[in-house]
Motif scaffolding. Structure first.
Motif, short mmCIF file in Angstrom:
data_model
loop_
_atom_site.label_atom_id
_atom_site.label_comp_id
_atom_site.label_asym_id
_atom_site.label_seq_id
_atom_site.Cartn_x
_atom_site.Cartn_y
_atom_site.Cartn_z
N SER A 118 0.85 -1.18 0.00
CA SER A 118 0.00 0.00 0.00
C SER A 118 0.89 1.24 0.00
O SER A 118 1.53 1.55 1.01
N ILE A 119 0.95 1.93 -1.13
CA ILE A 119 1.86 3.06 -1.31
C ILE A 119 1.15 4.20 -2.02
O ILE A 119 0.42 3.98 -2.99
N ASP A 120 1.40 5.40 -1.56
CA ASP A 120 0.98 6.60 -2.27
C ASP A 120 2.10 6.96 -3.23
O ASP A 120 3.16 7.46 -2.82
N LEU A 121 1.92 6.68 -4.50
CA LEU A 121 2.97 6.88 -5.49
C LEU A 121 3.39 8.34 -5.65
O LEU A 121 4.47 8.62 -6.18
N SER A 122 2.55 9.25 -5.21
CA SER A 122 2.90 10.67 -5.32
C SER A 122 3.95 11.07 -4.29
O SER A 122 4.54 12.15 -4.38
N ASP A 123 4.20 10.20 -3.32
CA ASP A 123 5.19 10.45 -2.26
C ASP A 123 6.45 9.67 -2.58
O ASP A 123 6.51 8.45 -2.40
N GLU A 124 7.50 10.36 -3.04
CA GLU A 124 8.73 9.68 -3.45
C GLU A 124 9.33 8.85 -2.32
O GLU A 124 9.80 7.74 -2.54
N SER A 125 9.30 9.36 -1.10
CA SER A 125 9.91 8.66 0.03
C SER A 125 9.21 7.33 0.32
O SER A 125 9.82 6.40 0.85
N ALA A 126 7.91 7.24 -0.02
CA ALA A 126 7.15 6.02 0.25
C ALA A 126 7.64 4.85 -0.59
O ALA A 126 7.42 3.68 -0.25
N LEU A 127 8.33 5.15 -1.68
CA LEU A 127 8.81 4.10 -2.57
C LEU A 127 10.01 3.35 -2.02
O LEU A 127 10.43 2.34 -2.58
N ALA A 128 10.55 3.81 -0.91
CA ALA A 128 11.70 3.13 -0.30
C ALA A 128 11.35 1.68 0.06
O ALA A 128 12.23 0.81 0.03
N VAL A 129 10.09 1.42 0.38
CA VAL A 129 9.70 0.05 0.74
C VAL A 129 9.80 -0.88 -0.46
O VAL A 129 9.99 -2.09 -0.29
N VAL A 130 9.67 -0.34 -1.66
CA VAL A 130 9.82 -1.16 -2.87
C VAL A 130 11.28 -1.61 -3.00
O VAL A 130 11.57 -2.79 -3.26
N ASP A 131 12.19 -0.67 -2.82
CA ASP A 131 13.61 -1.00 -2.89
C ASP A 131 13.97 -2.04 -1.83
O ASP A 131 14.72 -2.99 -2.08
N ASP A 132 13.42 -1.87 -0.65
CA ASP A 132 13.67 -2.81 0.44
C ASP A 132 13.18 -4.21 0.07
O ASP A 132 13.89 -5.21 0.29
N PHE A 133 11.99 -4.29 -0.50
CA PHE A 133 11.42 -5.58 -0.90
C PHE A 133 12.26 -6.24 -1.99
O PHE A 133 12.59 -7.43 -1.91
N LEU A 134 12.65 -5.45 -2.98
CA LEU A 134 13.42 -6.01 -4.09
C LEU A 134 14.79 -6.50 -3.65
O LEU A 134 15.26 -7.56 -4.08
N SER A 135 15.44 -5.75 -2.78
CA SER A 135 16.78 -6.12 -2.34
C SER A 135 16.79 -7.35 -1.44
O SER A 135 17.73 -8.14 -1.47
N LYS A 136 15.71 -7.54 -0.68
CA LYS A 136 15.66 -8.65 0.26
C LYS A 136 14.94 -9.88 -0.27
O LYS A 136 15.18 -10.99 0.23
N THR A 137 14.06 -9.70 -1.24
CA THR A 137 13.20 -10.80 -1.65
C THR A 137 13.41 -11.24 -3.10
O THR A 137 13.84 -12.35 -3.37
N TRP A 138 13.14 -10.37 -4.04
CA TRP A 138 13.17 -10.78 -5.44
C TRP A 138 14.58 -10.82 -6.04
O TRP A 138 14.89 -11.72 -6.79
N LYS A 139 15.35 -9.80 -5.78
CA LYS A 139 16.71 -9.66 -6.34
C LYS A 139 16.73 -9.29 -7.82
O LYS A 139 17.72 -8.77 -8.33
N LYS A 140 15.63 -9.55 -8.55
CA LYS A 140 15.56 -9.18 -9.96
C LYS A 140 14.12 -8.87 -10.35
O LYS A 140 13.18 -9.35 -9.72
N VAL A 141 13.98 -8.05 -11.38
CA VAL A 141 12.66 -7.67 -11.90
C VAL A 141 12.66 -7.93 -13.40
O VAL A 141 13.53 -7.47 -14.13
N ASP A 142 11.68 -8.70 -13.85
CA ASP A 142 11.58 -9.02 -15.28
C ASP A 142 10.73 -8.02 -16.05
O ASP A 142 10.95 -7.80 -17.24
N ALA A 143 9.74 -7.43 -15.38
CA ALA A 143 8.87 -6.48 -16.07
C ALA A 143 8.24 -5.52 -15.08
O ALA A 143 7.98 -5.88 -13.92
N VAL A 144 8.02 -4.31 -15.54
CA VAL A 144 7.31 -3.29 -14.76
C VAL A 144 6.20 -2.73 -15.64
O VAL A 144 6.43 -2.39 -16.81
N VAL A 145 5.01 -2.66 -15.10
CA VAL A 145 3.89 -2.03 -15.80
C VAL A 145 3.46 -0.81 -15.01
O VAL A 145 2.85 -0.93 -13.94
#
Length: 225
Positions: free
Chosen positions: A49-76
């Motif tokens: 749950s993120i308010d995309l208009s808030d740049e700082s809120a996107l830090a949780v995405v980076d945290d998730f990617l670095s700890k869980t996925w490690k790679k992204v195949d596609a972004v929509v």
């Protein structure tokens, strides 16, 4: 199976798209302010749950990617904000509000994803036919349509900048799709295609479009608006 990020998944095309990817066995990171129960219950979907208009809120995405996925195949980049107001009444604050979601969030999320994108990754931005140069324009949509034009140019530039890394950037400029956003812009208008129907198209394009296109704007519209 791929790791796919979809924004604007609370309703409409994004909601349908997240379910299609997940039901096909792909791992989905669904980003929206409101989280539908059906997405929470799907074992292949992680909801943020993120308010995309808030740049700082996107830090949780980076945290998730670095700890869980490690790679992204596609972004929509599907999330969008709309304002229907005469230009003379549209303030700078109005423009900023729309651009924060429709342009800045696209740039910010893409920047976060870059370290995790690899050769063969595909970044798809959902724009609007109203943002395409020379297309029919509609009064009251100055902020919205101009923002959709901005992400078209952004995607073209990123395609050039990252072509050596093999990361593809493409835009789907959509026409009328029967969503709540369309009803807000054109009350009473009945579009010829449903959100689920358009999600079918976006689904296939996300998985396969980068084999044929990079830095392109595809106009996906059969009617005006």
């Amino acid at each position: 199976m791929k790791n796919i990020i979809v924004t604007g998944t609370s309703r409409g095309i994004g909601y349908e798209l997240a379910l299609q990817f997940a039901n096909a066995g792909h791992q989905v990171l669904a980003i929206s302010r409101k989280i539908p129960q059906a997405l929470l219950e799907n074992e292949n979907i992680t909801c943020l749950s993120i308010d995309l208009s808030d740049e700082s809120a996107l830090a949780v995405v980076d945290d998730f990617l670095s700890k869980t996925w490690k790679k992204v195949d596609a972004v929509v980049h599907n999330a969008g904000a709309l304002l229907l107001k005469p230009f003379a009444e549209t303030t700078q604050a109005d423009f900023e509000s729309i651009y924060k979601v429709n342009v800045f969030a696209v740039a910010n999320l893409t920047r976060i994803c870059l370290p995790y994108l690899q050769k063969g990754s595909h970044v798809v931005t959902i724009s609007s036919i109203g943002g395409v140069r020379g297309s029919l324009k509609f009064p009251g949509l100055a902020a919205y349509s101009s923002s959709k034009g901005a992400v078209i140019t952004l995607s073209e530039l990123l395609a050039e900048e990252y072509k050596e890394q093999g990361i593809a950037f493409n835009v789907l400029a959509l026409g009328a799709v029967q969503t709540e956003m369309l009803e807000d812009a054109f009350p009473g208008y009945q579009a010829p295609i449903s959100a689920q129907g358009m999600a079918n198209y976006v689904y296939d394009f996300t998985l396969n479009g980068n084999k044929y296109f990079n830095g392109k704007v595809l106009e996906v519209s059969s009617t005006n608006p």
